[in-house]
Write a protein that holds these residues in place. Structure first.
Motif, PDB file in Angstrom:
ATOM      1  N   MET A  94       0.692  -1.205  -0.041  1.00  0.00           N
ATOM      2  CA  MET A  94       0.133   0.186   0.040  1.00  0.00           C
ATOM      3  C   MET A  94       0.830   1.304   0.166  1.00  0.00           C
ATOM      4  N   GLN A  95       1.951   1.041   0.639  1.00  0.00           N
ATOM      5  CA  GLN A  95       2.705   2.269   0.674  1.00  0.00           C
ATOM      6  C   GLN A  95       3.465   2.744  -0.609  1.00  0.00           C
ATOM      7  N   PHE A  96       3.826   1.662  -1.457  1.00  0.00           N
ATOM      8  CA  PHE A  96       4.272   1.840  -2.977  1.00  0.00           C
ATOM      9  C   PHE A  96       3.190   1.960  -3.635  1.00  0.00           C
ATOM     10  N   LEU A  97       1.725   1.914  -3.468  1.00  0.00           N
ATOM     11  CA  LEU A  97       0.765   2.690  -4.299  1.00  0.00           C
ATOM     12  C   LEU A  97       0.496   3.704  -3.704  1.00  0.00           C
ATOM     13  N   GLU A  98       0.679   4.190  -2.512  1.00  0.00           N
ATOM     14  CA  GLU A  98       0.296   5.484  -2.118  1.00  0.00           C
ATOM     15  C   GLU A  98       1.318   6.636  -2.793  1.00  0.00           C
ATOM     16  N   ALA A  99       2.717   6.342  -2.898  1.00  0.00           N
ATOM     17  CA  ALA A  99       3.817   6.771  -3.639  1.00  0.00           C
ATOM     18  C   ALA A  99       3.256   7.233  -4.859  1.00  0.00           C
ATOM     19  N   ALA A 100       2.814   5.951  -5.691  1.00  0.00           N
ATOM     20  CA  ALA A 100       2.241   6.095  -7.239  1.00  0.00           C
ATOM     21  C   ALA A 100       1.134   7.159  -7.211  1.00  0.00           C
ATOM     22  N   SER A 101       0.270   7.193  -6.021  1.00  0.00           N
ATOM     23  CA  SER A 101      -0.967   8.014  -6.206  1.00  0.00           C
ATOM     24  C   SER A 101      -0.582   9.610  -6.317  1.00  0.00           C
ATOM     25  N   ASN A 102       0.692   9.602  -5.558  1.00  0.00           N
ATOM     26  CA  ASN A 102       1.288  11.222  -5.244  1.00  0.00           C
ATOM     27  C   ASN A 102       2.064  11.582  -6.510  1.00  0.00           C
ATOM     28  N   SER A 103       2.109  10.795  -7.499  1.00  0.00           N
ATOM     29  CA  SER A 103       3.010  11.232  -8.642  1.00  0.00           C
ATOM     30  C   SER A 103       2.034  11.068  -9.878  1.00  0.00           C
ATOM     31  N   PRO A 104       1.137  11.862 -10.001  1.00  0.00           N
ATOM     32  CA  PRO A 104       0.349  11.882 -11.361  1.00  0.00           C
ATOM     33  C   PRO A 104       0.904  12.205 -12.551  1.00  0.00           C
ATOM     34  N   PRO A 105       0.750  11.901 -13.914  1.00  0.00           N
ATOM     35  CA  PRO A 105      -0.202  10.782 -14.034  1.00  0.00           C
ATOM     36  C   PRO A 105       0.320   9.475 -13.989  1.00  0.00           C
ATOM     37  N   SER A 106      -0.146   8.476 -13.179  1.00  0.00           N
ATOM     38  CA  SER A 106       0.235   7.255 -12.767  1.00  0.00           C
ATOM     39  C   SER A 106      -0.907   6.134 -13.270  1.00  0.00           C
ATOM     40  N   LEU A 107       0.040   5.189 -13.743  1.00  0.00           N
ATOM     41  CA  LEU A 107      -0.764   3.954 -14.085  1.00  0.00           C
ATOM     42  C   LEU A 107      -0.154   2.827 -13.362  1.00  0.00           C
ATOM     43  N   HIS A 108      -0.904   1.837 -12.811  1.00  0.00           N
ATOM     44  CA  HIS A 108      -0.341   0.821 -11.935  1.00  0.00           C
ATOM     45  C   HIS A 108      -0.662  -0.644 -12.830  1.00  0.00           C
ATOM     46  N   VAL A 109       0.460  -1.133 -13.252  1.00  0.00           N
ATOM     47  CA  VAL A 109       0.291  -2.390 -14.080  1.00  0.00           C
ATOM     48  C   VAL A 109       0.301  -3.534 -13.070  1.00  0.00           C
ATOM     49  N   ILE A 110      -0.571  -4.393 -12.816  1.00  0.00           N
ATOM     50  CA  ILE A 110      -0.447  -5.546 -11.793  1.00  0.00           C
ATOM     51  C   ILE A 110      -0.564  -6.931 -12.657  1.00  0.00           C
ATOM     52  N   TYR A 111       0.210  -7.950 -12.051  1.00  0.00           N
ATOM     53  CA  TYR A 111       0.237  -8.847 -12.618  1.00  0.00           C
ATOM     54  C   TYR A 111      -1.071  -9.546 -12.380  1.00  0.00           C
ATOM     55  N   ILE A 112      -1.472 -10.504 -13.382  1.00  0.00           N
ATOM     56  CA  ILE A 112      -2.841 -11.153 -13.300  1.00  0.00           C
ATOM     57  C   ILE A 112      -3.182 -12.168 -12.297  1.00  0.00           C
ATOM     58  N   ASN A 113      -1.819 -12.685 -11.749  1.00  0.00           N
ATOM     59  CA  ASN A 113      -2.145 -13.687 -10.747  1.00  0.00           C
ATOM     60  C   ASN A 113      -1.939 -13.133  -9.356  1.00  0.00           C
TER      61      ASN A 113
END
Length: 359
Positions: free
Chosen positions: A1-20
């Motif tokens: 969640m910390q990783f994604l919170e950092a991403a949310s504070n760096s727009p524009p951002s896209l999270h690419v998540i592995y399907i599994n």
């Protein structure tokens, strides 16, 4: 969640998540950062396309650290390729565009696949010593040392890195080339991916070798290297119910890929294949079917309740978690990220999703 919170504070951002990953992980991620699922087969094209569609985009890949590191390494290597080669991979990119996006390509560094972890330093050293003349293959998910070894072999025309389909196609092409030469040959392939792929490779090779009559002798050897910690010894007494349903040639093997106990990774539990991927068996499915219709409520007691859960923001996990999958389906069908996802990246907010309607 910390990783994604950092991403949310760096727009524009896209999270690419592995399907599994679990649906909860997809939902929680998508609530923080616009998210799209990927597979090993489409992740490179997907990242290229994302950078092409959104200027100054930041891409955040997760949660498999091995795959993330290998993707970043692959993009660094492509930055030194000729523009003509790059355009064949994606027509809207060249060396300059790749070099400019490298600083905006991030990956999660604290997670790894428990299966591909077995392809570590010990295995790489063994391959160097025993199989230096073999064809080397490596999936995106193996540790970097194995990936680099196969990448170097690829430069010599002796290897391939990429998805399971890339590996299968490479092996089939090398076998076909040997058949076309019509001379005696012995081909060795080191398989740098999980053991579940062995069956499809063997079937494809057998089909090729049996497709035409030839006086030459072509021998194909598939080498599946694992660390000493990822091998268990076989015996009838220690195999957890090994019986006549297991082919006799398997029972005669002294060792097989797979840890000695636990997690379903013994010879009885699926060799070195991922225990979580292999939890659903044909026998389990048949047992469920035999209890249908559920007149006495036996199965009702096991009804899945987990997807009635909500995200930290109060949205249904089932709805929000499925949206990244729908985005990937759109990409696979059109080659482009959907307008809905682009709008989410540029303007924020999670659109209300009716998964049943969309499917």
């Amino acid at each position: 969640m910390q990783f994604l919170e950092a991403a949310s504070n760096s727009p524009p951002s896209l999270h690419v998540i592995y399907i599994n990953t679990s649906l909860e992980t997809k939902a929680y991620g998508h609530e923080l950062v616009p998210t799209i699922t990927c597979t090993s087969s489409n992740v490179v094209q997907m990242i290229f396309q994302a950078f092409a569609q959104v200027p100054d985009l930041n891409v955040w890949y997760g949660p498999d650290s091995y795959m993330g590191a290998n993707i970043v390494e692959l993009f660094h290597q492509m930055a030194d390729m000729a523009d003509e080669e790059i355009s064949r991979i994606h027509p809207e990119h060249n060396r300059n565009s790749i070099r400019s996006l490298l600083k905006r390509l991030h990956y999660y560094q604290d997670g790894n696949c428990i299966v591909h972890d077995m392809f570590g330093h010990e295995v790489v050293e063994r391959i160097k010593g025993l199989y230096c003349d073999a064809f080397l293959t490596a999936h995106f998910e193996v540790p970097g040392e194995m990936f680099s070894l196969a990448t170097e072999a690829k430069r010599r025309g002796m290897g391939v890195v990429g998805s399971t389909q890339n590996i299968l196609d490479f092996i089939k092409n090398r076998v076909q080339e040997a058949l076309d030469r019509d001379i005696d040959d012995h081909l060795q392939f080191v398989l740098g991916t999980e053991s579940g792929m062995l069956t499809s490779i063997v079937a494809a090779v057998r089909e090729l070798l049996g497709s035409r009559e030839s006086r030459c002798k072509i021998k194909v050897e598939i080498v599946f290297p694992v660390s000493s910690d990822s091998v268990s010894r076989t015996s009838v007494n220690g195999s957890r119910g090994l019986n006549s349903a297991i082919p006799s040639d398997i029972t005669e093997l002294a060792v097989v890929p797979g840890v000695a106990n636990g997690e379903g990774c013994s010879i009885h539990g699926g060799c070195a294949s991922c225990p979580y991927m292999k939890m659903n068996s044909l026998n389990s499915l048949l047992r469920v079917c035999q209890q249908l219709p559920d007149k006495d409520g036996t199965l009702h007691a096991y009804e899945a309740n987990r997807f009635k859960a909500v995200t930290p923001g109060g949205k249904p996990v089932a709805d929000i978690g499925c949206e990244p999958i729908l985005h990937m389906r759109h990409f696979q069908a059109t080659g482009k990220l959907p307008d809905k996802l682009i709008h989410h990246i540029l303007h924020g907010g999670i659109p209300t999703t009716n998964f049943k309607k969309n499917t």
